[in-house]
Design an enzyme around this catalytic site. Structure first.
Site, short mmCIF file in Angstrom:
data_model
loop_
_atom_site.label_atom_id
_atom_site.label_comp_id
_atom_site.label_asym_id
_atom_site.label_seq_id
_atom_site.Cartn_x
_atom_site.Cartn_y
_atom_site.Cartn_z
N THR A 48 0.80 -1.22 0.00
CA THR A 48 0.00 0.00 0.00
C THR A 48 0.83 1.27 0.00
O THR A 48 2.03 1.26 0.29
CB THR A 48 -0.84 0.06 1.29
OG1 THR A 48 0.06 0.00 2.41
CG2 THR A 48 -1.79 -1.09 1.39
N ASP A 88 -6.80 -5.57 3.67
CA ASP A 88 -7.23 -4.61 4.68
C ASP A 88 -7.40 -3.20 4.14
O ASP A 88 -8.08 -2.37 4.75
CB ASP A 88 -6.22 -4.57 5.83
CG ASP A 88 -4.87 -4.03 5.40
OD1 ASP A 88 -4.33 -4.54 4.40
OD2 ASP A 88 -4.35 -3.11 6.06
N LEU A 113 0.73 -7.59 5.16
CA LEU A 113 -0.24 -8.63 4.84
C LEU A 113 -1.61 -8.28 5.39
O LEU A 113 -1.82 -8.27 6.61
CB LEU A 113 0.23 -9.97 5.39
CG LEU A 113 -0.63 -11.18 5.01
CD1 LEU A 113 -0.61 -11.41 3.50
CD2 LEU A 113 -0.16 -12.44 5.75
N GLY A 114 -2.54 -7.99 4.50
CA GLY A 114 -3.85 -7.50 4.91
C GLY A 114 -4.62 -8.45 5.80
O GLY A 114 -5.33 -8.01 6.72
N ARG A 166 -10.11 -11.44 -4.11
CA ARG A 166 -9.54 -11.26 -2.78
C ARG A 166 -9.49 -9.78 -2.41
O ARG A 166 -9.14 -8.92 -3.22
CB ARG A 166 -8.13 -11.86 -2.74
CG ARG A 166 -7.41 -11.68 -1.38
CD ARG A 166 -6.49 -10.47 -1.37
NE ARG A 166 -5.66 -10.40 -0.17
CZ ARG A 166 -4.87 -9.38 0.14
NH1 ARG A 166 -4.77 -8.35 -0.68
NH2 ARG A 166 -4.15 -9.39 1.26
#
Length: 334
Positions: free
Chosen positions: A195, A226, A248-249, A223
């Site tokens: 992000t 977050d 890692l979301g 998929r």
């Protein structure tokens, strides 16, 4: 001192303060004032500042600072800032040029939140270069908070956005190379990973935040991580401060990470200690923490900043008007 011990010390401080105010006949005030207001700098000390994740945050900060320096609103600053990253084809984890899912389709997620607690999110958005602006459309032009897929795209097209092919030749080449083995495992800090999340305080002392991504490369079609989820990737409380996440979301969603960081700041922790406490929670609760990266970035209303991550390698950019610099975050794993 661990973040937990710091929390206990601040809780004791709060108890002592309430006891003192009660003894002096001001106990009602103790119940109304949050601990943050009791121990942090007054609002008059706040100056405009913008922070964002990873080294692509440096260019994003420059654009956001132009808005802040002109006494613009923090909401406009964070949208303007992350749009720079969304439009950069060299950033393979956000917007145009982002790596596709395993079907070769670029799908985008984003969220935005203002000083009043208003927020908007989009997920699984395709063929629109600036999902952060569509998230703002959701916030300001609809009665909803979260829109996905075709519905979010229709909203964007109805407000003048154009369909574009977001799969660059570089990303297409990487996808075709991946198809040879089709192995899927997120790589820690890969390509200066995922992000861009941003927080800003404007000249009026108000805070807003934004987060945008193309998600994990080679993910299953559909998929969602977050990044579009308010409370997970991003949370802003204008009385306390804001926090955002990267990494890692799935790990962030499981603990509603950014909301946790803000609530810890509300209880008196510094941004640094609040981020560390959130990472400690991940390490305690998620057995596979050694195989993943999560980083939190936070700023309180006094303009104090902090960051902490599971693995080394997470960095963030800070622009305060005097300099725009990249800082390496501390990590749980050394």
């Amino acid at each position: 001192m661990s973040a937990l011990k710091q929390y206990i010390m601040n809780s004791r401080r709060k108890f002592i303060l309430k006891s003192f105010l009660g003894a002096t006949g001001l106990s009602a005030l103790a119940g109304k004032l949050p601990l943050f207001a009791q121990i942090r700098k007054p609002l008059s000390a706040i100056k405009p500042i913008v922070i964002s994740t990873w080294n692509h945050g440096l260019a994003a900060n420059e654009a956001a600072w132009q808005v802040l320096n002109a006494k613009g609103r923090a909401l406009d600053a964070v949208e303007t800032g992350v749009k720079v990253t969304e439009a950069d084809p060299k950033v393979t984890t956000v917007g145009y040029g982002g790596y596709p899912d395993r079907e070769g389709k670029v799908t985008l997620d984003a969220c935005i939140m203002d000083e009043e607690g208003n927020c908007g999110s989009v997920a699984f958005l395709q063929n629109i270069k600036h999902p952060i602006s569509v998230a703002r459309l959701v916030m300001e032009k609809t009665p909803h908070v979260f829109m996905v897929g075709e519905g979010a795209q229709r909203l964007a097209l109805a407000h003048g956005f154009k369909k574009e092919n977001l799969l660059t030749p570089q990303a297409a080449k990487a996808w075709k190379e991946w198809l040879k083995t089709s192995k899927y495992k997120p790589v820690i800090n890969a390509e200066n990973h995922d992000t861009i999340s941003m927080l800003a305080i404007d000249a009026q002392g108000n805070m807003s935040g934004a987060c945008t991504t193309s998600g994990a490369a080679w993910k299953m079609h559909g998929r969602i991580g977050d990044s579009p989820i308010i409370g997970a990737a991003l949370f802003v409380d204008n009385e306390v401060g804001g926090a955002c996440a990267t990494g890692l979301g799935e790990a962030v969603i499981k603990m509603v990470g950014s909301h946790l960081v803000v609530e810890l700041m509300r209880q008196g922790l510094s941004p640094q200690d609040a981020c560390r406490a959130a990472v400690e929670r991940i390490v305690k609760k998620q057995k596979n923490y050694k195989e993943l990266q999560v980083g939190f970035l936070a700023m309180n209303k006094a303009g104090e900043t902090g960051a902490y991550s599971v693995q080394p390698g997470f960095n963030y950019a800070v622009h305060n008007g005097q300099e725009n610099k990249l800082i390496d975050a501390q990590s749980m794993v050394k």
